[in-house]
Design a protein around this motif. Structure first.
Motif, short mmCIF file in Angstrom:
data_model
loop_
_atom_site.label_atom_id
_atom_site.label_comp_id
_atom_site.label_asym_id
_atom_site.label_seq_id
_atom_site.Cartn_x
_atom_site.Cartn_y
_atom_site.Cartn_z
N ASP A 56 -8.63 -24.27 -13.99
CA ASP A 56 -9.24 -23.77 -15.24
C ASP A 56 -8.41 -24.21 -16.45
OD1 ASP A 56 -10.89 -22.45 -13.47
OD2 ASP A 56 -9.88 -20.51 -13.68
N ARG A 59 -6.41 -26.79 -16.69
CA ARG A 59 -6.58 -28.24 -16.91
C ARG A 59 -7.83 -28.51 -17.72
NH1 ARG A 59 -5.54 -29.41 -11.50
NH2 ARG A 59 -7.80 -29.60 -11.27
N THR A 60 -8.94 -27.87 -17.29
CA THR A 60 -10.21 -28.07 -17.98
C THR A 60 -10.11 -27.64 -19.44
OG1 THR A 60 -11.28 -27.58 -15.88
CG2 THR A 60 -12.68 -27.50 -17.83
N ARG A 61 -9.44 -26.50 -19.68
CA ARG A 61 -9.29 -25.97 -21.04
C ARG A 61 -8.47 -26.92 -21.92
NH1 ARG A 61 -10.01 -19.97 -21.49
NH2 ARG A 61 -9.83 -19.53 -23.71
N ARG A 74 -8.23 -30.17 -21.53
CA ARG A 74 -9.04 -31.38 -21.79
C ARG A 74 -10.10 -31.09 -22.84
NH1 ARG A 74 -9.10 -32.70 -16.05
NH2 ARG A 74 -7.24 -33.96 -15.65
N ALA A 75 -10.66 -29.88 -22.79
CA ALA A 75 -11.69 -29.51 -23.77
C ALA A 75 -11.12 -29.55 -25.19
CB ALA A 75 -12.23 -28.12 -23.45
#
Ligand code: ATP
Length: 287
Positions: free
Chosen positions: A229, A231-233, A235-236
């Motif tokens: 989660d 990592r995704t945040r 990148r966002a």
């Protein structure tokens, strides 16, 4: 009195090559110093080692790595006298950022100065390796390929200056646990260190960033899905890449622009229970 910094590190790559006869894992990892650091103040005293740490819950006795480093160097060099060590702790603990090694390394460098012991960097690294595999790197800093147990160092060209956001989930990870879990289920994906080194020599940050890879990431993430989660945040928010450091659970994001890094750090502070730091990559000590 001597005041000295002990810097955190991240692993830009981390590969495990096998299990050695001495029970350690053979690793190959590109380590990178950060500006984020603990501050240690060493003061001479008549005898003995005393320690004060500003973080409740962190051992402030002979179990602390700074205490052990002071005892080792005093013993090996026949130092007559003692030291009081005061640690201002900023590096999150048990986070994959080598905070304990940073404090041990700073203590060795600080004692060398405080007692004018005249030890070379190589001497200090040899002493440090007796306490922990990451300590020689923490003594030198910069961008390094570490092999063996992590104690054999090859200095590399500095990784191009980059903004770094660190987000440590509330979980703590024990390094021995991560390596044991790796042995039970070794993942398939390994970093290409040769390609990373070649890109670094060319100063090609974009290619380096395509090649960041940590074999322990899927291992720790299986037990702590929050890592995915985070990592995704990252990148966002426009991170060039996001990955777990060391055995985790800290996730770092690399950013080209300070403004984007700042916004990501703010978002983690307000939207998660992570311990968050906004920092940069750092070169070797003394440079
Ligand atoms: P590494 O990546 O080097 O394996 P880490 O960054 O995951 O380590 P550390 O912050 O070094 O973890 O802490 C690991 C353990 O070491 C802690 O749980 C703590 O009990 C112990 N420790 C001893 N001295 C220190 C210190 N000065 N700072 C932090 N932890 C220390």
């Amino acid at each position: 009195m001597v005041t000295i910094l002990g810097r955190a590190k991240i692993n830009l790559t981390l590969d495990i090559l096998g299990l050695r006869e001495d029970g350690y894992h053979e690793i190959a990892t590109v380590m990178q110093s950060l500006a984020l650091a603990d501050t240690l103040t060493l003061t001479q005293q008549k005898e003995g080692i005393t320690l004060r740490v500003d973080l409740p819950g962190l051992e402030a006795d002979e179990r602390n790595l700074a205490h052990r480093a002071a005892a080792l160097i005093m013993n090996e060099c026949g130092v007559r006298g003692g030291v009081h060590i005061d640690i201002v702790k900023r590096i999150p603990v048990a986070a994959g950022l080598a905070g304990g090694s940073a404090d041990a390394a700073a203590t060795l460098r600080g004692m060398n100065e405080l007692y004018a012991l005249g030890l070379s960097d190589e001497d200090l690294c040899r002493l440090g390796a007796k306490l922990g595999s990451d300590i020689p790197f923490s003594i030198m800093g910069g961008t390094v390929l570490a092999t063996g147990r992590g104690e054999i160092m090859q200095h590399l060209a500095d990784f191009p200056a980059t903004h770094v956001v660190l987000a440590k989930p509330s979980a703590s990870v024990s390094t021995p646990w991560a390596y044991r879990s790796y042995d039970a289920h070794p993942p398939e994906l390994h970093p290409d260190n040769a390609a990373f080194l070649e890109a670094l020599t060319r100063g090609d940050r974009t290619r380096c960033i395509e090649l960041v890879c940590n074999v322990l990431e899927p291992v720790t993430e299986a037990a702590h899905p929050v890592i995915g989660d985070y990592r995704t945040r990252m990148r966002a928010h426009g991170a060039l890449c996001a990955m777990m450091s060391g055995s985790g659970p800290t996730v770092f994001g690399l950013f080209a622009e300070e403004r984007a890094a700042r916004a990501a750090a703010e978002d983690f502070r307000s939207g998660t229970d992570a311990a968050v730091h906004l920092t940069q990559t750092a070169g070797r000590y003394g440079e």
